[in-house]
Each structure stands twice: as C-alpha cells, then as structure tokens.
Design a protein around this motif. Structure first.
Motif, PDB file in Angstrom:
ATOM      1  N   ASP A 105      -2.254   6.309   3.867  1.00 22.05           N
ATOM      2  CA  ASP A 105      -2.558   5.592   2.626  1.00 22.05           C
ATOM      3  C   ASP A 105      -1.315   5.501   1.732  1.00 22.05           C
ATOM      4  O   ASP A 105      -1.097   4.485   1.064  1.00 22.05           O
TER       5      ASP A 105
ATOM      6  N   CYS B 189       0.570   2.031   0.405  1.00 24.19           N
ATOM      7  CA  CYS B 189       0.948   1.771  -0.980  1.00 24.19           C
ATOM      8  C   CYS B 189       2.442   1.477  -1.095  1.00 24.19           C
ATOM      9  O   CYS B 189       2.854   0.599  -1.870  1.00 24.19           O
TER      10      CYS B 189
ATOM     11  N   ILE C  46      -1.585   0.090  -8.077  1.00 25.46           N
ATOM     12  CA  ILE C  46      -1.062   0.662  -6.829  1.00 25.46           C
ATOM     13  C   ILE C  46      -0.238   1.909  -7.110  1.00 25.46           C
ATOM     14  O   ILE C  46      -0.268   2.877  -6.336  1.00 25.46           O
ATOM     15  N   ARG C  47       0.516   1.915  -8.226  1.00 25.59           N
ATOM     16  CA  ARG C  47       1.241   3.133  -8.575  1.00 25.59           C
ATOM     17  C   ARG C  47       0.281   4.289  -8.827  1.00 25.59           C
ATOM     18  O   ARG C  47       0.533   5.425  -8.423  1.00 25.59           O
TER      19      ARG C  47
ATOM     20  N   LYS D  32      -1.147   5.387  -5.432  1.00 23.04           N
ATOM     21  CA  LYS D  32      -0.171   6.184  -4.688  1.00 23.04           C
ATOM     22  C   LYS D  32      -0.063   7.590  -5.257  1.00 23.04           C
ATOM     23  O   LYS D  32       0.012   8.577  -4.513  1.00 23.04           O
TER      24      LYS D  32
ATOM     25  N   GLU E  77       4.309  -1.841  -2.480  1.00 20.68           N
ATOM     26  CA  GLU E  77       5.338  -1.816  -3.523  1.00 20.68           C
ATOM     27  C   GLU E  77       6.573  -2.604  -3.096  1.00 20.68           C
ATOM     28  O   GLU E  77       7.226  -3.240  -3.930  1.00 20.68           O
TER      29      GLU E  77
ATOM     30  N   GLN F  26      -3.939  -6.017  -0.665  1.00 22.88           N
ATOM     31  CA  GLN F  26      -2.894  -6.215   0.341  1.00 22.88           C
ATOM     32  C   GLN F  26      -2.954  -7.618   0.926  1.00 22.88           C
ATOM     33  O   GLN F  26      -1.917  -8.268   1.116  1.00 22.88           O
TER      34      GLN F  26
ATOM     35  N   LEU G 230      -7.999  -1.670  -1.723  1.00 24.36           N
ATOM     36  CA  LEU G 230      -6.615  -1.703  -1.258  1.00 24.36           C
ATOM     37  C   LEU G 230      -6.400  -2.824  -0.251  1.00 24.36           C
ATOM     38  O   LEU G 230      -5.379  -3.521  -0.280  1.00 24.36           O
TER      39      LEU G 230
END
Length: 876
Positions: free
Chosen positions: A88, A92, A330-331, A334, A96, A132, A128
């Motif tokens: 995972d 991420c 996403i940050r 992660k 990025e 994506q 996610l």
C-alpha cells in the motif's frame, strides 16, 4: 469527558478484556500532571493500543487528525520491504510520482495549483483504486495532448521555415548569376561530346540557426572548393521555437552547385549542422504556387493547434480542481500505512498491537476517539497504560506567543522529561492557553533591554513588531518566502517584548536617540551653588568648567523621581558616572540571575526524589556562590546606603576589599566599611572553600553507600523466590499500583553502579560550577559594556550627522533643504547600525547569558521532544 461505558477488545492474549474506569487516584495524578505543566513538561505515559484489523486504518487516521500520540516502532528488526503494508505504501508512492508529473505540467503551462478547501480526511482504502485510475487517465490524456501539441508545433515550425525560404528572394539573386549569356572565356562553339555537356545547376534550400550560419558557410566553401554559390539571409519575422516556445530568428540559405558528388557533400554537411532542408523549384511560378499551398497548410494547422490547446487547457483545469485534494489525501493515506507498519500483528491476526507515547491528560480523548473510530467494525479498540523504564519524551505545549521563547530554550537542548522548564509553557487543560513559568519570557527581554536601553530605538522595534502582530493573520504575510522576513515574523512576540523592555530601560537611562529628556524637574540647583560658593566674574573667567558640590546646602534637592537625572548629560564626568552605575548594576543582576538558576534546581531534586542533592549539591552551591559573590553584592548595597555625599571623597574601594578578601590581607589606606569586616570576609572564604570537597565527594559517596545498602537487602537469606514474586519492585511501586500495568522484562535486574563514572561526572560538575561562578559573574559585565557601547554609538551618530546638519544654516530655507537628506541618512544609519546590528549583537549576548550562565545551573537539556503522529506536518 470520559466514555460512559466499558469497551471490549479482541486482543492477542485477552479475548475479551475490559478497560476499567479510572480510579480516583488516577484522576488526581492526571490533574497533578496538568498543574505540573506550569513549571515542567507534562506527564507522558506509554500506552498499548489494540486495534481491530477492520478498523485499524480508521483508528490511526483519526489519531492523525487529533495528533495525540507518538508511535513506537515495534518492527525495528524487520526490513521495510517485509512489513505488512509495504504494498500500500508503494502504491501511494507511485501515485505521488504521477502527482509530481501532473504538477509539473500545470507549472509548465504557467498555472498554479489552488490550496485545498476545507478539512480533508484520509480516504478509505477502497478509494485508492478510484483515485489511481482517474490519475492515470488524466496523466495519459496530458501525455497524448502534449505529444500531439509538440508534433503540431514542430510541423507548423517546418511549414513556416519552408515558407520563409521560398519567400526570401534567393531565387532572383541566383537566377541573375546563372544566366545563359556567354562569358569572356567561354568558347563560342561548344565541341560535341564535351566533358560538361550533361552538367546542370542544382539547388539545396533550407534554414539553420543563426549562430551556426557562419561556420556552415565556411565549411561548405572549403569542402566543395568553390563549386557552389550560397546565399544566407535572416528571416524577416521571428518564429516560435517548438520546444521552448520562445521567438527566435533563423537563417535561410539557398545553395546552387554543379555535380552529384558536390551535392552529396552539401547534404551531409547540412545534416551535421541539423539544418532543415526543403525542396526548391527552379521556376518562379512553381515556387509561388508552393508558397501559397504552404500558407494554406499553416493556416489549417494553426486551427488544429488552437483546438488542441483548448482541449489541453480543459484537461489542466480538471487537474487543478482534482489534484490538490488528492495530494493531501494520498499523503495522509501514506502516513497512516507507515504508522500501521510500526504495529505488530497479534497471533490470531484479528488485531494490530501498537505502542505509543501519550500525555496523561489526553488519555480520555484518545480512548473516546478510538471508540468512535472502531464502532462500525463491531469491536472496539482498547488503550491501556503499560510500564516502561525508558525515559519518556518531553511535551511542552506552546501557542503563537510562547513558541518563540520556548524555541530559545530548545535551541540549547530539549529538556529532560519532567525537568524544570526555563522557557514558556501553557496550561494545556484550558481552552484558552495561559502563560505559565515565565522565566525566559521576562529575563530574556529584560537582559536584552539592559544592553539596548534607548526609548527611541526601543519604540521603533516595538512598533515594527506590533505591525507584524496586527497583520499576522493575513495570508500574504504568512506565505512570504523571504527567509529574513520569516525569521523576524517567527519572533514577532519576542521582538515586541524586547522593544517594550528597551523603552523601559531607556527611561531608566534617560536616553532617547542619545538625548536626555527632562520629564521631571532636576534634583540639582545651580542657583544655590552660585549664591553660596562665591562664583565671581573673575572665577568664572578662569574656570570654564564648574562643579556642583552636593555638600553645599540647596544644591542637591533630592533624587530624580524616575531614572537618571538629565543634568548628568551636561556633565563632563557623565561617562565615569555611568561606568560605575552600570558596572555595579551588571554584577547585581548577574549574581541574582545565577542564584535564581541554582534555586530552580531545588524543584528538580524535589520532583525526582533526590533529597540527598539538596544537602550535598544545592546547599554547597548556594554557600559558595553567595559567600563570595553574594557578599560582593552586599558590599555594593551597603556602601550605597551608608556612604553619604560628605564622605564620598574618603569612601573605601569595594574592589580593593574584594581582592583583600581572597588574599587574607588588608590595605592601610582602604578603611573597612563596617566593624569586623576582615573576620567576616575570612570566614566566608574558608566556608566557600570548604564547600568544594563537599561538592566533589558528597554525592558519589552517598550513592556508593546507598548502592551497598540495596545490595545487602537483596542478599538477605529470608527472601525466597516466592517473596520475590509477591513483593513488587521499588521502581514499579513508584510508578503506581495500576492493575493494567504489566511488568517489564528488566525491572528485577540490579542496576550496576560504576563509581569511577560517578566520580568523573561529579568532578566535572564541581570544576564547572566553581570556576563558572567566577567566569559567569565576569560574563555579566557584558551588560555594562554593550550598554555603554550602544549609548556611545548613538551619541557619535547624533554628533556626526544630526548636529552637523542643524548647525549648517540658520535661515528657514537652508535648514529645510539641508535637513531632508541629513535626516534621511540619520534614519537609515539608525535602522541599519543601531537597530539591526546592535540589536543582533545584544540578542546574541542575551542568548549566551541564558544558555551558559543561567540554564546550566539547573537545566540539562538531554531529552527529546514528543513528536505526535499528526497530519498537520503532512499538510505542510
């Protein structure tokens, strides 16, 4: 509020353990910890979290929003590629990378990404895949559109170059050269079957960059030995470069040659120079038709390129709308997976086990957050305290006012856990944080102001800081990228108090831009001196300098109400008077500041239960410091109170008395200040020297005796295995009797005392303190030196600039014309030299006085900060 019920958990070792309600003793401990934050860091405990697998992501995400706990890595021995959520994390990171590509495309188009709106939570794991897919689709569209745009621009560029070659008029020039008229040496009759009967003139046309044109022409001439004629011309209009998009000028050329071999050479040379080569018709009509066709194609291609750019702007608009929230989400995702990678998996694989540091007063909030986050999973997460022998991290909450003062302390070193904090904390259990423990917040601006005392300069600094404080919520001020501005803006409240205290000390020194102000009537009377001392005209003619004698009745009426009397600014011995005043003031402030630092160490010893240090360290330190330098302060105050103006001429010297104190001698010419002074001085020196072996040997011998006593108790034969299991360890008993605390593996191990290390550490501490009392007291004389330097520099600036301008002319017009540039120069030099340079110098010296002379008396600074898992850092 505490949760109103019991929560259950499916854990590794307990199938359905219940977290009990906190007892009354625990609540009192939490309250004490909150109050303890007034003077020291907050109480931090190690907690264990049991997170159900289905709700682990949601729980950690909620903890990131709150920023309450700092996770410990339970998989330190496991490689980063072998952890559970590494896949995972990689997904991420790949996203990025795609985000970086999209962001660069937006910047390439001259656009900016807007800040995300609202509070964005970490997305659920199922989102996610959607993010994506949409990101990959946007990236692919951008790549395709960018590729088409580049291809269309390159094609349009070639069409424009071709049109420029055909429209530059090379053909008419070469046509005049290749006419069929006979030359002088050309035979009138050509022999049939000659060698050159099949030769014809060929053309090579194209374009080259301007900086390559000269080299191309020279190489063509040398390689082809003159069997060609070349024409080079600049394009009339600048053409847009297809790669950079910037307008550029090109050189078009037309080459005529004879022979096939020459043509091959020309083509190879133009290929080496990366020239654009285009077909060139010999007939004028054909070239005109080709030019019209090229212009029509260029027009059609520009329309297609415009449609492509409009579609590109639409794609970039979608990127601007979607990318900022995706980046934040996403940050956060992660960060959640990285935190989950620090957790261990239970044997049943039904929950994740995490360990974290958390403030005691945040435990109810932590428990409530975990319960709310895991309610949808069917089972609730559990948090409970566990014992730990590691030193907890230091947590000192700050707000925008106290952050700069605490930063000064943390720059020296983060305080040890529960150590007295010399900085500025806040009461964490209040909605409106209140300032507490204001040591540095008072002493630092005050010591700065002692060296920077001037009403005008302090007021300018205060107004500058006040402007930053009033504009602190403006976005333009917050987002300024200038590093110098960010430095000043971060310490705006520090500058505010430094300026305010400088105004106060400026009134004490009675200085405003080096000029004295008569706010109150002076305490000296010249009229009484003239009436009673017999100043005649002959006396005044022979004595240009007059002295006021305070022993004459009516000359000295009383002390000035506040600060220094303004009549001293007219006195010749003004500098001598200020020297004596400021030097003694520096010694008094220094000894008081150091004594306060030693007293603060008492609170550390009481808090950590080190009662022996009160008698073996703190008491000898106070005796040594006050017996020597406290006595010096006493002499200064005693002489000031006892010696009057009548006996000022025969007043004894304090410095001579202090030197004789260490030499056990007396000076016949220096009379004692009080009866029995020699006996008192000798007793104080002997007592201070006697404290040195107590400081050196007291603590090591006591620790050795204490260690031996504990060792004998452990070796008593009546203590069997059962007793060891039943009786709790002393270290565990000091941590509380909480039933949820488990015993750590190393609690029963005996701590070995290395006596040599203890002696070495104590010897270093003794030498540092005893020698430091002398050097530190002398170091506080920088308050005197920098204060005089600032005053004299202000005086020089006034005398060399403003006084010169005021004395240049008496007429109104001349004064007005002269004073404008002179006042501008005075203002610039005041800000640049006195405010910036002198202010920075005084700031650094005040910083040194706090770090070296004050904090080393009680503050070790060997801790580490609590770094809670919070998304605020991720958003930055």
């Amino acid at each position: 509020p505490r949760p109103s019920g019991k929560v259950s958990c499916v854990g590794a070792a307990a199938g359905s353990e219940e977290l009990r309600e906190p007892s009354g003793a625990e609540l009192r401990t939490a309250d004490t910890g909150a109050m303890g934050s007034m003077f020291r860091s907050e109480e931090v405990v190690l907690v264990q979290l049991f997170l159900p697998t289905a709700a682990a992501y949601t729980c950690v995400s909620q903890l990131g929003e709150l920023g309450l706990v700092e996770f410990r890595d339970l998989n330190a021995s496991v490689s980063a590629f072998q952890r559970r959520f590494v896949v995972d994390v990689r997904r991420c990171e790949e996203l990025e990378k795609t985000f970086t590509f999209l962001q660069e495309e937006v910047r390439r188009a001259g656009l900016a990404l807007p800040p995300p709106e609202g509070v964005l939570l970490a997305p659920p794991p199922r989102d996610l895949l959607r993010i994506q897919e949409e990101t990959d689709r946007l990236a692919q569209e951008l790549r395709d559109v960018r590729g088409n745009q580049q291809a269309l621009r390159a094609q349009l560029h070639q069409l424009q170059l071709h049109s420029a070659v055909l429209g530059q008029g090379h053909g008419s020039q070469l046509a005049a050269t290749h006419t069929d008229r006979p030359l002088e040496r050309t035979p009138l009759l050509q022999s049939p079957g000659g060698l050159h009967q099949d030769l014809r003139v060929n053309f090579v046309a194209g374009a080259v960059e301007p900086h390559k044109a000269a080299a191309l022409e020279r190489l063509l001439w040398r390689a082809c030995r003159g069997f060609l004629i070349a024409s080079f011309r600049e394009t009339e209009q600048q053409l847009e470069d297809p790669v950079t998009g910037e307008p550029a000028t090109w050189m078009t050329f037309l080459i005529s040659y004879w022979g096939e071999q020459i043509g091959q050479k020309i083509r190879k040379i133009t290929d080496c120079f990366h020239c654009y080569v285009f077909p060139f018709a010999e007939q004028e009509e054909a070239r005109h038709g080709a030019l019209q066709q090229l212009q029509q194609q260029s027009h059609e291609l520009q329309e297609v390129l415009g449609e492509t750019e409009r579609f590109l702007s639409q794609v970039l608009g979608r990127v601007q709308r979607l990318l900022p929230p995706w980046q934040v989400q996403i940050r956060k995702m992660k960060a959640v997976y990285l935190a989950l990678n620090q957790c261990s998996v239970s044997t049943t694989h039904k929950c994740l086990i995490a360990e974290a540091w958390c403030a005691t007063q945040d435990l109810p909030t932590l428990q409530q957050a975990l319960q709310d986050s895991s309610s949808e999973a069917g089972v609730s997460a559990v948090v409970h305290r566990i014992p730990c022998r590691d030193m907890p991290p230091t947590l000192i909450r700050t707000n925008r006012f106290t952050a700069s003062f605490q930063g000064i302390v943390d720059a020296y070193g983060v305080g040890r856990y529960q150590e007295v904090n010399p900085g500025m904390g806040v009461l964490a259990d209040r909605v409106d944080p209140l300032p507490t423990a204001p040591y540095t917040i008072i002493t630092f601006p005050f010591l700065f102001a002692v060296m920077f005392g001037d009403v005008g300069h302090g007021l300018l600094m205060f107004l500058f800081a006040l402007a930053m404080v009033l504009a602190e919520n403006r976005p333009a001020v917050k987002t300024a990228q200038n590093e110098i501005w960010q430095t000043f803006f971060g310490g705006r409240y520090l500058l505010l108090l430094m300026g305010l205290f400088s105004v106060y000390t400026g009134f004490i020194y009675n200085e405003c831009f080096s000029r004295a102000t008569a706010i109150f009537p002076s305490g000296w009377s010249v009229a009484a001196m003239a009436n009673q001392s017999g100043w005649s005209d002959a006396f005044l003619a022979q004595h240009p300098l007059l002295a006021l004698d305070p022993n004459v009745t009516g000359v000295f009426l009383g002390p000035y109400p506040f600060g220094i009397d303004p009549i001293w600014s007219l006195a010749v011995n003004h500098l001598s008077f200020l020297n004596s005043f400021k030097m003694k003031m520096s010694v008094i402030l220094g000894v008081t500041h150091m004594t306060f630092g030693v007293v603060l160490g008492v609170f550390n010893h009481l808090h950590f239960g080190q009662w022996h240090r009160l008698l073996l360290e703190t008491l000898p330190e106070l005796v040594f410091l006050l017996g020597l330098f406290g006595y010096l302060v006493f002499l200064i105050a005693y002489k000031w109170l006892r010696i009057m103006a009548a006996g000022a001429a025969s007043a004894p010297s304090i410095l001579i008395h202090f030197i004789n104190m260490f030499l056990f001698s007396r000076s016949p010419t220096n009379q004692p200040l009080f009866p029995g002074q020699e006996v008192v001085q000798s007793t104080l020196v002997v007592l201070a020297l006697a404290m040195v072996p107590v400081l050196l040997l007291g603590t090591p011998l006591f620790l050795r005796w204490q260690h031996r006593r504990h060792s004998r108790r452990r070796r008593q034969p009546n203590e069997d295995k059962t007793g060891l299991l039943d009786v709790p360890d002393a270290s565990m008993a000091s941590q509380g009797s909480d039933e949820e605390k488990a015993e750590s593996p190393g609690d029963q191990e005996e701590v070995e005392l290395v006596l040599s290390e203890v002696f070495m550490h104590q010897a270093i501490h003794t030498i540092e303190f005893c020698l430091g009392c002398i050097s530190n007291t002398a170091s506080y004389l920088r308050l005197w030196a920098l204060s005089l330097a600032h005053a004299q520099l202000s005086e020089v600036l006034w005398a060399m600039v403003m006084r010169m301008g005021l004395s240049m002319g008496r007429e109104m017009g001349v004064v007005a014309v002269v004073l404008v540039p002179i006042f501008a120069a005075f203002a610039v030099m005041t800000v640049a030299i006195l405010l910036v340079m002198e202010g920075l110098s005084a700031f650094l010296h005040a910083l040194r006085l706090h770090w070296v002379e004050f904090q080393n008396k009680f503050y070790s600074g060997t801790g580490y900060k609590l770094s809670p898992f919070a998304f605020a850092v991720e958003d930055e």
